[in-house]
Design an enzyme around this catalytic site. Sequence first.
Site, mmCIF file in Angstrom:
data_model
loop_
_atom_site.group_PDB
_atom_site.id
_atom_site.type_symbol
_atom_site.label_atom_id
_atom_site.label_comp_id
_atom_site.label_asym_id
_atom_site.label_seq_id
_atom_site.Cartn_x
_atom_site.Cartn_y
_atom_site.Cartn_z
ATOM 1 N N HIS B 228 -21.773 13.340 13.672
ATOM 2 C CA HIS B 228 -22.075 12.221 12.985
ATOM 3 C C HIS B 228 -22.396 12.571 11.441
ATOM 4 C CE1 HIS B 228 -23.099 7.825 12.440
ATOM 5 N NE2 HIS B 228 -23.963 8.451 11.712
ATOM 6 N N TYR B 232 -20.881 11.274 7.501
ATOM 7 C CA TYR B 232 -21.478 10.993 6.089
ATOM 8 C C TYR B 232 -20.793 12.083 4.982
ATOM 9 C CZ TYR B 232 -24.943 8.167 8.272
ATOM 10 O OH TYR B 232 -25.357 7.175 9.011
ATOM 11 N N HIS B 379 -15.512 -0.446 14.722
ATOM 12 C CA HIS B 379 -16.490 -0.106 13.657
ATOM 13 C C HIS B 379 -15.975 0.952 12.655
ATOM 14 C CE1 HIS B 379 -20.459 1.611 12.215
ATOM 15 N NE2 HIS B 379 -19.875 2.648 12.719
ATOM 16 N N PHE B 380 -15.550 1.974 13.330
ATOM 17 C CA PHE B 380 -15.182 2.974 12.307
ATOM 18 C C PHE B 380 -13.905 2.849 11.527
ATOM 19 C CE2 PHE B 380 -14.076 5.369 16.139
ATOM 20 C CZ PHE B 380 -12.695 5.605 15.624
ATOM 21 N N HIS B 381 -13.130 1.731 11.793
ATOM 22 C CA HIS B 381 -11.979 1.584 10.904
ATOM 23 C C HIS B 381 -12.623 0.499 9.645
ATOM 24 C CE1 HIS B 381 -9.254 3.004 14.019
ATOM 25 N NE2 HIS B 381 -8.490 3.229 13.214
ATOM 26 N N ARG B 442 -11.601 1.944 24.480
ATOM 27 C CA ARG B 442 -11.049 2.626 23.315
ATOM 28 C C ARG B 442 -10.142 3.567 24.009
ATOM 29 N NH1 ARG B 442 -15.703 6.663 20.846
ATOM 30 N NH2 ARG B 442 -13.981 7.065 19.372
ATOM 31 N N ARG B 443 -9.452 4.539 23.202
ATOM 32 C CA ARG B 443 -8.878 5.900 23.439
ATOM 33 C C ARG B 443 -7.890 5.685 24.785
ATOM 34 N NH1 ARG B 443 -13.281 10.835 22.926
ATOM 35 N NH2 ARG B 443 -12.428 10.944 20.729
#
Lengths: 172, 560
Positions: B228, B232, B379-381, B442-443
Amino acid sequence: MHIHKFERFWIKLSFGLIAFFIASVIYGFVSMDLKVVGDYQTIDPQNLGETEFAKTGVREVTKNGQTEYEVYVKTMQFAFQPGTASPIVVPANTRVTFYITSPDVLHGFDLAGTNINTMAIPGQVAKLTTIFPEPREYGIVCNEYCGPAHHIMEGKVKVVPKSEFDKSNLVQ
Amino acid sequence: MTFIHKYPKAAKVSKANFIVAFIALAIGGFFGFIQALHRTDVFRGFVNSGEYYTLLTGHGVLLALIFTTFFIAGLFVWGVTRSLDREPENMAYTWSWFWLMVIGTVMAAFTILGGLVPDSSIRAAVLYTFYPPLQAHPAFYIGLAMVVVGSWMAAADWFWSYSKWRDDNPTERIPILSFMTLFTMLMWYVCTIGLAIEVVGLLIPWSLGWVVEIEPLLPRTLFWFFGHAVVYFWLLPAYYVWYAILPKLSGGRLFSDSMTRIVFIIFLLLSTPVGYHHQYADAGISVGFKFYAMATTMMLLLPSLMTLFTVIASMEHGAKQRGGKGYFAWISKLPWNNPAFVGCALAGIMFAAGGFSGMINAGMNINLLIHNTIWIPGHFHLTVGTAVALTFMAVTYWLLPQLTGRKLKFKTLALIQPYSWFLGMTLMSNAMHRAGLAGVPRRTAEPEFNTNAMNFEPIFGTMSEMKWQIAIGGTILLISLILFLWVVISSWMAGQKSEKPVDDHIPEPLSGVEHTPAILDNMKLWFALALILVVLAYSFPLWEMIQDGIFSPGALPRPS
């Protein structure tokens, strides 16, 4: 240090929001019984034959005078046992506890669209309890990549009315 | 005079890093396009479903690990050199970390692409999280380890410049660009401890066959020790751009120097102890530790919300300098025709949306509804795929002229690019979020149920509409990526040479460093505190995992 008054106000608001979010998680835990899996049991993934997982399937147990069901599931490349070859059949409105582990690699065990969703990790047993409110079918999806045929790994849970639940298929 | 004329050596290092970053972006982005068409079943002619995971690994590794790391290195070389007003101390050292990272990248990429050769034994279809017991070729792990060691050496290079500068300037405050760089890299040192132990201590010996069995939970936990905070590591350089450069691009000044520093300190302290929030659904970790990680994760909302305030306040100040008025009317006075500004601003808007879905992910029990569904890549796109990637692309339009001494070409195409990225991502990511709520995983190469005649039941919209939004969104993103590469390559090769190809002046903050308490610059203090918080979060659960032996309960390796 100089902090602009608007920024002070914003920071206080942010702390309030954070407190609200943490409180909402605690409220779910305490009042709605929305729990996550914890540390239940480690197990030797290469010798599941000598454990409870030697006989996978649905078992009837009595806890506190109530009839409940326990479901032992092995997740393997590339099937749920039981679940894929034959559906997992459980009655509605009854406590059902799943015990899930894997003899090979990481898998997922997710009843699509619900919060019955856990990792199946070799060496660990995931334990989660639920009550299915009404009869319906749920698809089981492996939602962790587990190898070249990962996308064919799927299964089914069939929730039937209590009165129609056939006990002849239970595992002793 | 611009950067390349003052610091020709550093400019060359920055440019070399950008070249690798953009090659990774081009290949990884193209893989993403193939995946968008394949998993929606719009077109499956590129690869078969087994090979899909090779592309998925390539997409994740090349974009999330390689593109980001090299771009960040290029950006930080620029910022450290400029803000300390000195070239790197020793060019042989600087080039050695660059080449070490390049060799590591080539090794990892080679093993991944080996998966496309039929019957190849050189494979690494293990995705960018490479959870054992799925096993990749040893060169995959060794290559990634070399990239990380190279990044450590790069960070040491910047600390070296800083300490030399400090010798010459004993009483000066750390310039803000260097401050943000050094604190980002301190955070990187803390979080990569987990990765180094996992890869060097467990995965490399295991992939070489020195040990046969491996306990899956321990490396997975060590991965998320890093996994995680790496988010950042991508995001803080985007914040760096939003704090240092975006206010200038909007025509204004940074709102507050001290708040900027505080935000980076909080990220150093809290980025790593939150790793268990990726393991809410894992058996083998007590609920108490998950709860600690959840509370810490929620606290991390604070620096992001503070950033939101600063970014908007700085933009409003900029717009008011340009004649903007009112509560909201000033927005129209922002330079919506400047591609660098537009990219950063749209990236910021997308980050706010990604932040909201992130709050759902952080909510321990709510998370189970969307854990490992396509909601997560949705979310992470928004966060890494837009907030970070689009900011990096946008700031390239401003940095490239400084690094090459050439003006930007094709300004209209450059302006279309961020808008089209925003559009493509809006289509793709809203559909991914909603499909995730229905339980679409996902995946996976083929998310549909194939044998059981089941169906996902969407809460809102239809499965077919979501599928088409993902496919069309992915296609628009590929077009946007091609526009970006076209503008960059043509400007780099054939842009008009100029002494001042872009306005590179960065004005002083509104509330300047004179208001900033000295303790904020005490790197030793904050680094020590960060280590203590990590020990508090991780020592006991890791101890529990290794008590029965580091490799036990052991599972056997499986080919990927």
